[in-house]
Design a protein around this motif. Structure first.
Motif, PDB file in Angstrom:
ATOM      1  N   SER A  79       0.819  -1.209   0.000  1.00 48.18           N
ATOM      2  CA  SER A  79       0.000   0.000   0.000  1.00 48.18           C
ATOM      3  C   SER A  79       0.851   1.256   0.000  1.00 48.18           C
ATOM      4  CB  SER A  79      -0.932  -0.004   1.208  1.00 48.18           C
ATOM      5  OG  SER A  79      -0.180  -0.041   2.413  1.00 48.18           O
ATOM      6  N   GLN A  82       2.221   1.781  -3.601  1.00 48.26           N
ATOM      7  CA  GLN A  82       1.085   2.095  -4.469  1.00 48.26           C
ATOM      8  C   GLN A  82       0.579   3.518  -4.220  1.00 48.26           C
ATOM      9  OE1 GLN A  82      -1.353  -1.193  -3.317  1.00 48.26           O
ATOM     10  NE2 GLN A  82      -0.764  -2.454  -5.070  1.00 48.26           N
ATOM     11  N   GLU A  83       0.597   3.929  -2.956  1.00 48.70           N
ATOM     12  CA  GLU A  83       0.171   5.288  -2.626  1.00 48.70           C
ATOM     13  C   GLU A  83       1.153   6.301  -3.186  1.00 48.70           C
ATOM     14  OE1 GLU A  83      -0.767   8.058   1.325  1.00 48.70           O
ATOM     15  OE2 GLU A  83      -0.565   5.880   1.531  1.00 48.70           O
ATOM     16  N   GLU A  84       2.442   5.995  -3.046  1.00 55.18           N
ATOM     17  CA  GLU A  84       3.435   6.921  -3.597  1.00 55.18           C
ATOM     18  C   GLU A  84       3.308   7.004  -5.106  1.00 55.18           C
ATOM     19  OE1 GLU A  84       8.217   7.810  -3.969  1.00 55.18           O
ATOM     20  OE2 GLU A  84       7.553   6.036  -2.857  1.00 55.18           O
ATOM     21  N   SER A  86       0.646   6.577  -6.914  1.00 52.47           N
ATOM     22  CA  SER A  86      -0.547   7.366  -7.224  1.00 52.47           C
ATOM     23  C   SER A  86      -0.268   8.864  -7.105  1.00 52.47           C
ATOM     24  CB  SER A  86      -1.692   6.970  -6.293  1.00 52.47           C
ATOM     25  OG  SER A  86      -2.845   7.744  -6.547  1.00 52.47           O
ATOM     26  N   ASP A  87       0.456   9.230  -6.044  1.00 56.29           N
ATOM     27  CA  ASP A  87       0.811  10.642  -5.845  1.00 56.29           C
ATOM     28  C   ASP A  87       1.694  11.146  -6.984  1.00 56.29           C
ATOM     29  OD1 ASP A  87      -0.641  10.690  -3.513  1.00 56.29           O
ATOM     30  OD2 ASP A  87       1.108  10.398  -2.199  1.00 56.29           O
ATOM     31  N   ILE A  89       1.921   9.994 -10.043  1.00 61.28           N
ATOM     32  CA  ILE A  89       1.147  10.094 -11.277  1.00 61.28           C
ATOM     33  C   ILE A  89       0.378  11.411 -11.306  1.00 61.28           C
ATOM     34  CG2 ILE A  89      -0.832   9.132 -12.523  1.00 61.28           C
ATOM     35  CD1 ILE A  89       0.173   6.352 -11.720  1.00 61.28           C
ATOM     36  N   ASP A  90      -0.252  11.747 -10.189  1.00 58.73           N
ATOM     37  CA  ASP A  90      -0.991  13.017 -10.109  1.00 58.73           C
ATOM     38  C   ASP A  90      -0.073  14.202 -10.364  1.00 58.73           C
ATOM     39  OD1 ASP A  90      -3.314  11.637  -9.550  1.00 58.73           O
ATOM     40  OD2 ASP A  90      -3.167  11.918  -7.375  1.00 58.73           O
ATOM     41  N   TYR A 110       8.761   7.876 -10.156  1.00 59.63           N
ATOM     42  CA  TYR A 110       7.912   7.053 -11.014  1.00 59.63           C
ATOM     43  C   TYR A 110       8.728   5.943 -11.679  1.00 59.63           C
ATOM     44  CZ  TYR A 110       4.737   5.973 -14.921  1.00 59.63           C
ATOM     45  OH  TYR A 110       3.935   5.344 -15.840  1.00 59.63           O
ATOM     46  N   GLU A 122      -2.297  -0.503 -11.345  1.00 61.95           N
ATOM     47  CA  GLU A 122      -2.214   0.905 -10.929  1.00 61.95           C
ATOM     48  C   GLU A 122      -2.202   1.856 -12.133  1.00 61.95           C
ATOM     49  OE1 GLU A 122      -1.236  -1.636  -7.695  1.00 61.95           O
ATOM     50  OE2 GLU A 122      -0.396  -1.564  -9.726  1.00 61.95           O
ATOM     51  N   LYS A 126      -4.694   4.959 -17.337  1.00 64.48           N
ATOM     52  CA  LYS A 126      -3.928   6.202 -17.198  1.00 64.48           C
ATOM     53  C   LYS A 126      -2.739   6.278 -18.161  1.00 64.48           C
ATOM     54  CE  LYS A 126      -4.934   6.189 -12.224  1.00 64.48           C
ATOM     55  NZ  LYS A 126      -4.351   6.119 -10.867  1.00 64.48           N
TER      56      LYS A 126
END
Length: 442
Positions: A79, A82-84, A86-87, A89-90, A110, A122, A126
């Protein structure tokens, strides 16, 4: 996926024109996989991952050194990473609110995560938007670091990725003022062509583009005598050549270019050229067909292992007319003693060109072939280059096409090689292995 799997498994061998005329044309390959281009030269280290294992000498120890880096600097739980991701990517997609330093940081994280983690879920939905963001960084060239990281970040998420990036990557290769960016773009182009949906015709076009770089010593892309760029073009040409079956029509021009590059002053250029020469000699032989005339056992060459073990192999054409000149050049490189070279470079040239010369003289023999005879079996030891995948499997690199693909996967995946090899079906299918306790491999 089925077409890719079949092509990846079968394309290590060529077929004769006769056999080819019996077959219907293959569908173009399409790959739905996560691939980012890691510019990890086998002739030098990469500052980001510390991968310094050399050349074609892939031993268990050298692989372990790479694997030790696999989860370095990543958050401890699924997690967390995966959270990093996601951040990051944003942040990459929100380009309007970013600056050069911020984009460099986001792209670096990334690339680091996607290299060592398989993140297909993930990235679902996108990928194309991300590719658009990467291409903006590549086109702008705001900094060399951002450009190179964006090139490494390019993935192959769909059947359209090659079409999206072919033009922009070639423009970078032609126009960038950075040798590092050109080098990385060449490797990214090779990766996208192999895994990103290029047809066989498009693959041949990219190979022609790469060969022109080699023939011109880099001048065709405004990088005259840049050994880094020429080496990258040679490596990716060899990687893509493993996809083609009948190479008779393209061999003559390629051999002329590669033989000429054997006179280079740079060991990396010489070795990459030599490995392509060995691959072309390997491809000049194919398995015998039902209507081929087979020599009697009395007429068979006693030095040809293929005449006794495995399928019968038939020479289809002569790859190079001046074979005596080529043998002399390869022999000189296999025993070179020039003091201008470092001890490491001399050793690398000796090892690689001993293998290459052996394969030119006996094209059915792969890399690291040992002529010594096993006293128990009465047979030669043959190719001794093997890679263990954890404790469950062994990959035997007994063909040059396998070595080219192994080295390309190393450039692409670096420390994440095993993670992607185990979880990414497309990567596995391009170079499969068997269980360690199997009676035979490949």
């Amino acid at each position: 996926m089925t077409d890719l799997r079949r092509r990846a498994l079968e394309s290590g061998k060529t077929v004769s024109r006769k056999a080819q005329s019996k077959q219907s044309s293959r569908a173009s390959s399409r790959a739905d996989s996560r691939v980012n281009s890691r510019n990890v030269s086998r002739h030098g280290s990469d500052e980001e991952d510390g991968n310094a294992s050399d050349g074609t000498t892939w031993s268990i120890n050298s692989v372990d050194e790479v694997l030790a880096l696999e989860d370095a600097d990543l958050p401890g739980t699924a997690s967390d990473w995966q959270e990093e991701l996601s951040d990051r990517i944003d942040q990459i997609l929100d380009r309007k609110r970013s600056n050069i330093a911020g984009r460099e940081e986001s792209l670096s994280a990334y690339v680091r995560i996607l290299t060592v983690k398989y993140a297909a879920e993930e990235l679902h939905g996108k990928s194309e938007e991300l590719v658009g963001a990467f291409l903006k960084s590549i086109k702008a060239e705001s900094s060399e670091k951002e450009t190179v990281l964006a090139l490494k970040a390019i993935t192959a998420p769909s059947e359209t990725i090659y079409d999206l990036i072919d033009g922009p990557l070639k423009r970078t290769i032609n126009d960038s003022e950075s040798s590092v960016a050109k080098n990385t773009a060449i490797h990214a182009l090779g990766c996208a062509t192999f895994y990103g949906g290029a047809s066989l015709e498009e693959t041949q076009e990219v190979m022609d583009f790469l060969l022109e770089i080699v023939e011109s010593d880099g001048n065709s892309v405004n990088s005259g005598d840049d050994s880094v760029v020429v080496t990258a073009a040679l490596e990716e040409w060899g990687f893509l050549a493993t996809l083609l079956e009948d190479m008779e029509d393209t061999t003559e021009a390629a051999m002329e270019a590669f033989v000429e590059q054997l006179d280079s002053s740079e060991p990396s250029v010489q070795i990459a050229s030599g490995e392509n020469i060995a691959l072309l000699y390997e491809k000049s032989y194919t398995e015998a067909e039902d209507d081929d005339e087979i020599e009697s056992e009395d007429d068979e060459d006693p030095e040809d292992e293929s005449s006794r073990d495995g399928p019968k192999m038939i020479k289809r054409y002569e790859p190079y007319r001046r074979i005596d000149k080529l043998r002399h050049t390869l022999s000189d490189l296999a025993s070179i003693s020039s003091r201008r070279l470092s001890k490491k470079d001399r050793k690398c040239l000796h090892t690689n060109f001993s293998d290459i010369l052996n394969s030119v003289e006996n094209p059915t023999r792969g890399p690291r072939y040992q002529n010594a005879v096993n006293q128990e079996t009465g047979k030669r030891y043959g190719s001794r280059l093997t890679i263990r995948i954890h404790r469950t499997g062994v990959m035997k690199i007994d063909k040059w096409w396998k070595l080219h693909r192994l080295q390309a996967l190393r450039r692409i995946l670096a420390g994440g090689f095993v993670t992607h090899y185990e979880k990414n079906e497309v990567i596995f299918d391009s170079l499969p292995y068997v269980q360690a306790d199997a009676l035979s491999v490949f």
